[in-house]
Design a protein around this motif. Sequence first.
Motif, PDB file in Angstrom:
ATOM      1  N   THR A 175       0.833  -1.197   0.000  1.00 20.35           N
ATOM      2  CA  THR A 175       0.000   0.000   0.000  1.00 20.35           C
ATOM      3  C   THR A 175       0.870   1.249   0.000  1.00 20.35           C
ATOM      4  OG1 THR A 175      -1.595  -1.223   1.351  1.00 20.35           O
ATOM      5  CG2 THR A 175      -1.909   1.150   1.163  1.00 20.35           C
ATOM      6  N   GLN A 176       0.493   2.211  -0.813  1.00 20.07           N
ATOM      7  CA  GLN A 176       1.175   3.507  -0.804  1.00 20.07           C
ATOM      8  C   GLN A 176       0.732   4.276   0.427  1.00 20.07           C
ATOM      9  OE1 GLN A 176       0.367   7.014  -3.606  1.00 20.07           O
ATOM     10  NE2 GLN A 176       2.057   5.948  -4.616  1.00 20.07           N
ATOM     11  N   VAL A 177       1.693   4.748   1.199  1.00 25.44           N
ATOM     12  CA  VAL A 177       1.372   5.449   2.454  1.00 25.44           C
ATOM     13  C   VAL A 177       2.113   6.782   2.502  1.00 25.44           C
ATOM     14  CG1 VAL A 177       0.888   3.332   3.748  1.00 25.44           C
ATOM     15  CG2 VAL A 177       3.223   4.236   3.687  1.00 25.44           C
ATOM     16  N   LEU A 178       1.522   7.729   3.236  1.00 24.17           N
ATOM     17  CA  LEU A 178       2.124   9.041   3.480  1.00 24.17           C
ATOM     18  C   LEU A 178       2.352   9.146   4.979  1.00 24.17           C
ATOM     19  CD1 LEU A 178       2.928  11.500   1.766  1.00 24.17           C
ATOM     20  CD2 LEU A 178       0.725  12.519   2.335  1.00 24.17           C
ATOM     21  N   LEU A 179       3.636   9.243   5.399  1.00 18.72           N
ATOM     22  CA  LEU A 179       3.997   9.136   6.808  1.00 18.72           C
ATOM     23  C   LEU A 179       4.849  10.330   7.254  1.00 18.72           C
ATOM     24  CD1 LEU A 179       4.992   5.357   6.816  1.00 18.72           C
ATOM     25  CD2 LEU A 179       2.832   6.338   7.595  1.00 18.72           C
ATOM     26  N   PRO A 180       4.868  10.605   8.562  1.00 16.60           N
ATOM     27  CA  PRO A 180       5.712  11.690   9.077  1.00 16.60           C
ATOM     28  C   PRO A 180       7.123  11.196   9.385  1.00 16.60           C
ATOM     29  CG  PRO A 180       4.345  10.842  10.840  1.00 16.60           C
ATOM     30  CD  PRO A 180       3.966  10.069   9.605  1.00 16.60           C
ATOM     31  N   ASP A 181       8.099  12.088   9.227  1.00 16.01           N
ATOM     32  CA  ASP A 181       9.468  11.845   9.673  1.00 16.01           C
ATOM     33  C   ASP A 181       9.788  12.939  10.695  1.00 16.01           C
ATOM     34  OD1 ASP A 181      12.209  11.665  10.072  1.00 16.01           O
ATOM     35  OD2 ASP A 181      12.623  11.100   7.991  1.00 16.01           O
ATOM     36  N   PRO A 182       9.544  12.673  11.998  1.00 14.94           N
ATOM     37  CA  PRO A 182       9.691  13.722  13.027  1.00 14.94           C
ATOM     38  C   PRO A 182      11.089  14.320  13.098  1.00 14.94           C
ATOM     39  CG  PRO A 182       8.512  11.808  13.893  1.00 14.94           C
ATOM     40  CD  PRO A 182       9.066  11.406  12.571  1.00 14.94           C
ATOM     41  N   GLU A 183      12.121  13.503  12.875  1.00 11.17           N
ATOM     42  CA  GLU A 183      13.490  14.014  12.975  1.00 11.17           C
ATOM     43  C   GLU A 183      13.773  15.084  11.936  1.00 11.17           C
ATOM     44  OE1 GLU A 183      16.329  10.922  12.912  1.00 11.17           O
ATOM     45  OE2 GLU A 183      15.593   9.935  14.727  1.00 11.17           O
ATOM     46  N   LYS A 184      13.199  14.927  10.730  1.00  9.42           N
ATOM     47  CA  LYS A 184      13.434  15.894   9.656  1.00  9.42           C
ATOM     48  C   LYS A 184      12.287  16.909   9.554  1.00  9.42           C
ATOM     49  CE  LYS A 184      16.027  12.573   6.799  1.00  9.42           C
ATOM     50  NZ  LYS A 184      16.079  11.877   5.483  1.00  9.42           N
ATOM     51  N   SER A 185      11.267  16.764  10.424  1.00 10.33           N
ATOM     52  CA  SER A 185      10.053  17.594  10.336  1.00 10.33           C
ATOM     53  C   SER A 185       9.450  17.474   8.936  1.00 10.33           C
ATOM     54  CB  SER A 185      10.364  19.066  10.644  1.00 10.33           C
ATOM     55  OG  SER A 185      10.841  19.208  11.960  1.00 10.33           O
ATOM     56  N   ALA A 186       9.546  16.278   8.367  1.00 10.31           N
ATOM     57  CA  ALA A 186       9.189  16.084   6.969  1.00 10.31           C
ATOM     58  C   ALA A 186       8.014  15.117   6.820  1.00 10.31           C
ATOM     59  CB  ALA A 186      10.388  15.549   6.185  1.00 10.31           C
ATOM     60  N   LEU A 187       7.471  15.103   5.615  1.00  5.94           N
ATOM     61  CA  LEU A 187       6.407  14.195   5.213  1.00  5.94           C
ATOM     62  C   LEU A 187       6.931  13.409   4.019  1.00  5.94           C
ATOM     63  CD1 LEU A 187       3.405  13.799   6.120  1.00  5.94           C
ATOM     64  CD2 LEU A 187       2.760  15.290   4.211  1.00  5.94           C
ATOM     65  N   TYR A 188       6.853  12.071   4.088  1.00  4.85           N
ATOM     66  CA  TYR A 188       7.393  11.284   2.974  1.00  4.85           C
ATOM     67  C   TYR A 188       6.401  10.214   2.538  1.00  4.85           C
ATOM     68  CZ  TYR A 188       8.618   7.454   6.191  1.00  4.85           C
ATOM     69  OH  TYR A 188       8.577   6.426   7.113  1.00  4.85           O
ATOM     70  N   GLN A 189       6.484   9.879   1.255  1.00  4.31           N
ATOM     71  CA  GLN A 189       5.616   8.871   0.659  1.00  4.31           C
ATOM     72  C   GLN A 189       6.444   7.638   0.344  1.00  4.31           C
ATOM     73  OE1 GLN A 189       2.418   9.989  -2.248  1.00  4.31           O
ATOM     74  NE2 GLN A 189       3.631   8.773  -3.670  1.00  4.31           N
ATOM     75  N   THR A 190       5.905   6.449   0.682  1.00  2.00           N
ATOM     76  CA  THR A 190       6.598   5.201   0.407  1.00  2.00           C
ATOM     77  C   THR A 190       5.566   4.089   0.257  1.00  2.00           C
ATOM     78  OG1 THR A 190       8.406   3.750   1.131  1.00  2.00           O
ATOM     79  CG2 THR A 190       6.889   4.558   2.827  1.00  2.00           C
ATOM     80  N   ASN A 191       6.027   2.860   0.061  1.00  2.00           N
ATOM     81  CA  ASN A 191       5.151   1.693   0.032  1.00  2.00           C
ATOM     82  C   ASN A 191       5.445   0.830   1.247  1.00  2.00           C
ATOM     83  OD1 ASN A 191       3.573   1.527  -2.691  1.00  2.00           O
ATOM     84  ND2 ASN A 191       5.634   2.203  -3.256  1.00  2.00           N
ATOM     85  N   ALA A 192       4.396   0.266   1.850  1.00  2.00           N
ATOM     86  CA  ALA A 192       4.557  -0.559   3.040  1.00  2.00           C
ATOM     87  C   ALA A 192       3.615  -1.753   2.953  1.00  2.00           C
ATOM     88  CB  ALA A 192       4.267   0.249   4.303  1.00  2.00           C
ATOM     89  N   ASN A 193       3.955  -2.821   3.672  1.00  2.00           N
ATOM     90  CA  ASN A 193       3.081  -3.990   3.776  1.00  2.00           C
ATOM     91  C   ASN A 193       2.128  -3.810   4.957  1.00  2.00           C
ATOM     92  OD1 ASN A 193       5.881  -5.656   2.709  1.00  2.00           O
ATOM     93  ND2 ASN A 193       3.926  -6.121   1.724  1.00  2.00           N
ATOM     94  N   LEU A 194       0.834  -3.747   4.678  1.00  2.00           N
ATOM     95  CA  LEU A 194      -0.181  -3.734   5.721  1.00  2.00           C
ATOM     96  C   LEU A 194      -0.617  -5.171   5.985  1.00  2.00           C
ATOM     97  CD1 LEU A 194      -2.405  -0.678   4.710  1.00  2.00           C
ATOM     98  CD2 LEU A 194      -0.286  -0.732   6.047  1.00  2.00           C
ATOM     99  N   SER A 195      -0.892  -5.492   7.236  1.00  2.00           N
ATOM    100  CA  SER A 195      -1.145  -6.892   7.585  1.00  2.00           C
ATOM    101  C   SER A 195      -2.384  -7.449   6.893  1.00  2.00           C
ATOM    102  CB  SER A 195      -1.291  -7.038   9.105  1.00  2.00           C
ATOM    103  OG  SER A 195      -2.394  -6.284   9.578  1.00  2.00           O
ATOM    104  N   GLU A 196      -3.429  -6.617   6.721  1.00  2.00           N
ATOM    105  CA  GLU A 196      -4.661  -7.152   6.143  1.00  2.00           C
ATOM    106  C   GLU A 196      -5.481  -6.048   5.486  1.00  2.00           C
ATOM    107  OE1 GLU A 196      -7.734 -10.404   7.812  1.00  2.00           O
ATOM    108  OE2 GLU A 196      -7.935  -8.461   8.809  1.00  2.00           O
ATOM    109  N   GLN A 197      -6.068  -6.399   4.332  1.00  2.00           N
ATOM    110  CA  GLN A 197      -7.036  -5.529   3.672  1.00  2.00           C
ATOM    111  C   GLN A 197      -8.252  -6.365   3.298  1.00  2.00           C
ATOM    112  OE1 GLN A 197      -5.830  -3.583   0.008  1.00  2.00           O
ATOM    113  NE2 GLN A 197      -7.943  -3.029  -0.494  1.00  2.00           N
ATOM    114  N   LEU A 198      -9.444  -5.904   3.675  1.00  2.00           N
ATOM    115  CA  LEU A 198     -10.697  -6.579   3.348  1.00  2.00           C
ATOM    116  C   LEU A 198     -11.533  -5.662   2.462  1.00  2.00           C
ATOM    117  CD1 LEU A 198     -11.655  -7.969   6.882  1.00  2.00           C
ATOM    118  CD2 LEU A 198     -10.399  -9.141   5.073  1.00  2.00           C
ATOM    119  N   THR A 199     -12.135  -6.241   1.415  1.00  2.00           N
ATOM    120  CA  THR A 199     -13.000  -5.473   0.529  1.00  2.00           C
ATOM    121  C   THR A 199     -14.289  -6.251   0.283  1.00  2.00           C
ATOM    122  OG1 THR A 199     -11.113  -4.434  -0.602  1.00  2.00           O
ATOM    123  CG2 THR A 199     -13.225  -4.382  -1.731  1.00  2.00           C
ATOM    124  N   TYR A 200     -15.426  -5.581   0.520  1.00  2.00           N
ATOM    125  CA  TYR A 200     -16.745  -6.123   0.211  1.00  2.00           C
ATOM    126  C   TYR A 200     -17.326  -5.255  -0.902  1.00  2.00           C
ATOM    127  CZ  TYR A 200     -15.965  -7.759   5.017  1.00  2.00           C
ATOM    128  OH  TYR A 200     -15.426  -8.301   6.163  1.00  2.00           O
TER     129      TYR A 200
END
Length: 812
Positions: free
Chosen positions: A622-647
Amino acid sequence: MNIFTNTILTSTFTLILSAGYCFSKGNDVGGKVADFQNKALDYVTVSLIRSKDSTLVKTEITDDKGGFTFKDIPQGTYRVVLTQVGLKKYYSQPITVIAGKEDIDLGTMVMEPDNKKLDEVMITAQKPLVERKGDKLIVNVSVSSVSAGSSALEVLQKAPGVSLDKDDNISLRGKQGVLVLIDGKPTYLSSADLTSMLRNMQSNEIESLEIITNPSARYEAEGKSGIINIRLKKSKNFGTNGTVTAGAGYSGYRKTNGGISINNRSEHLNFFGNYNYSNNRGEQSTDIDRINDNMGLRSRFAQTGSGVRHWSNHNFKAGADLFINKNHTVGVIVNGYFNRWNENYGNSTMISSLSGVVDSAVKATNTGNSSYRNVSYNLNYKGILDSNGRELSIDADYSNNHSDDRMQYDNLYLYNTNKNEVQELLKNYSPSYIDIYAFKVDYTHPLSKSLKMEAGYKSSWVEADNDFRFNRFEGNGWNNDPRRSNHFLYTENINAAYVNLRKETRKWNLQAGVRAEQTNSKGDLVTTGEVSRRHYLDFFPSAAVNFAANENNSVGLTYSRRITRPEYEALNPFEYFLDRYTFNKGNPFLKPEYTNTFDLSYTFQKKYTVSAGYTRTTDGITQVLLPDPEKSALYQTNANLSEQLTYSLNLSVPFAFAKWWNSNTNINLFKNQFKSPDLNGQVLDNEQTAVQIYNSQNFVAGKALSFELSGNYQSKVVYGTFSLRPRYTVDFGMSKSFSNKRVNLKLTVNDLFKTRYSKISSAYPGLDYKLFQRGDSRTARLTLSYKFGNNEVKAGRSHRTALEEEAGRLKK
């Protein structure tokens, strides 16, 4: 490389030669077909039926001399039926086959012209804009006036159940991870480059879109939400034909496109090719307002950015088919895609306290240029081994991909506390090389009249070399920054085999199969010395049941397990900056995700469809947008989420109000749930119910004039750490034909009310931001096309190559 090439060539031609010597034994029934002038007729459909009940036994197609042969016919009484458009259907006298006797020669059968006017028949043969055939939803782009002059990406965005996010990533029924094929073949491109190619491919090249939500084991296991196959236009009989197209558009910036396609077919050879060019300018703006929390110290970052991009694209396709005889064909295809863009982007970030007192600011001026080259080669063979329906196809592929990205960042830091200014000059250069080799064999074997077995094997090899060089201007020159530079090597080998069974009866259609894929990969971070190796074997079962209670009612149930492997570029750990406080980076430790999908459907009168689906994905990429507190920055990356359900619940309703007025409505209701116990130190548990509605209205005002109005609506939706606000768009088009439909003029206006923009907020705990992004989506286009030559030239074959899975994982 030599060993691989020799192995592929040896295997290919051994199988081709072996296939040529496959013959069946038994009593044969043959003959010839001619017209009333005694001229041989080729491509006539010849059916052998039982005399007592008209049950179909076998079907053949006449060759270039009008001949046909039914092989291995058991004892019994039969009749031969001949059919071809424009000629009367022909029925032979009863034929008696006696075991042990000589083969039967029916001599020459003569077909008479049909009294019906061909043009009268053609008037009623207009395809619907949207139709359902088996497990496919088909969008006939060629009959849509609102799609004229649009790009393939815009055509996809208008398709039922399809949506694009802020980065133009494709979703199907609310789920990302779509495998996109072109004529059943992979594109060999990553997400960003596939998006770029689709943005530059013109709609006049496209015949239809095929949307398959639950593919069988014969297809690659890649792609958790299904397959979208883009079928390009083909031609129809012997001779030469082609189309020339030119178009222009305006959205505040000019856009031009042009292209030519040509097809020539003779008795034993078919040559085909096309070339298309586009040259465009466009603007995009992005505003981000966020609260940064650094150890309890909260401040506001207000970013405003806009830029103008100029991009040009060349793509071509050339190929040939050699018809050894009516049952055996060898072909070669070369595809090329060349893209170049440059951009000037300005971004300003104001940093203040929550009360609004500005403390500092960053003004960034970014200039960049990029080029991408993709050339792929395919050698293929298809053989019909006997009249019972045994088929063999072989593909050998090679794809070479090279991208070259160069960016320069001019950052100016302003500090109010000491009235100081600091300038920072940065630039990066990131060449990338990816080579893909693949080989596959597919075999079809009828076990009985109603039962068919499909089996196949495929191997692929990937070699990727990404070198990211980050430089900083210090003193009087540029110096490499080793903390941000990296060299990443990636190799991968996948070996796959499948078997699939299909059984068809009058009321039941059953399919079951399994695909096994064994993967070996190695990621090498040369700069840091980190190496990641993976070896795993997976099985991917699939099954489908369809019951037709009568002519108007049918019910279907499908299941499949699929995999989505990380894109090659997503594994690359390099950082790409918008400015000091906003950047994108890869994740070399991404794992593949696994998806199980169930779908229950009901179809009424073969056109009204309602379906319900359930999907569970583990380790979802999943593409995620996360904070980087040390750099006071916002960064975009891809991460593995444990579960996604779709109905999901989907409803498709085509309706004809009158002969001159048709409509199509598709409603997709879905609920997404995303869960992860530890995403960057936070627990993620998001869910959202959303609806997508697509509607098109088509009006015919005479034989050569038509109008189309279409609209899309999507309610609020959550995807991972993003929450997207509702959005809608309306498109208009008209089409006028001249000169016996050889000349066509189309006018379109996309995003009539300029509402195609993205409003996004945070769905990640503890992160507070709002993002607004808009491009120049409202565009008026005028497109002129001219058809020349014989409009009934038969097209070259369509088939899938060996690189379907790898196609969707290259840079797009």
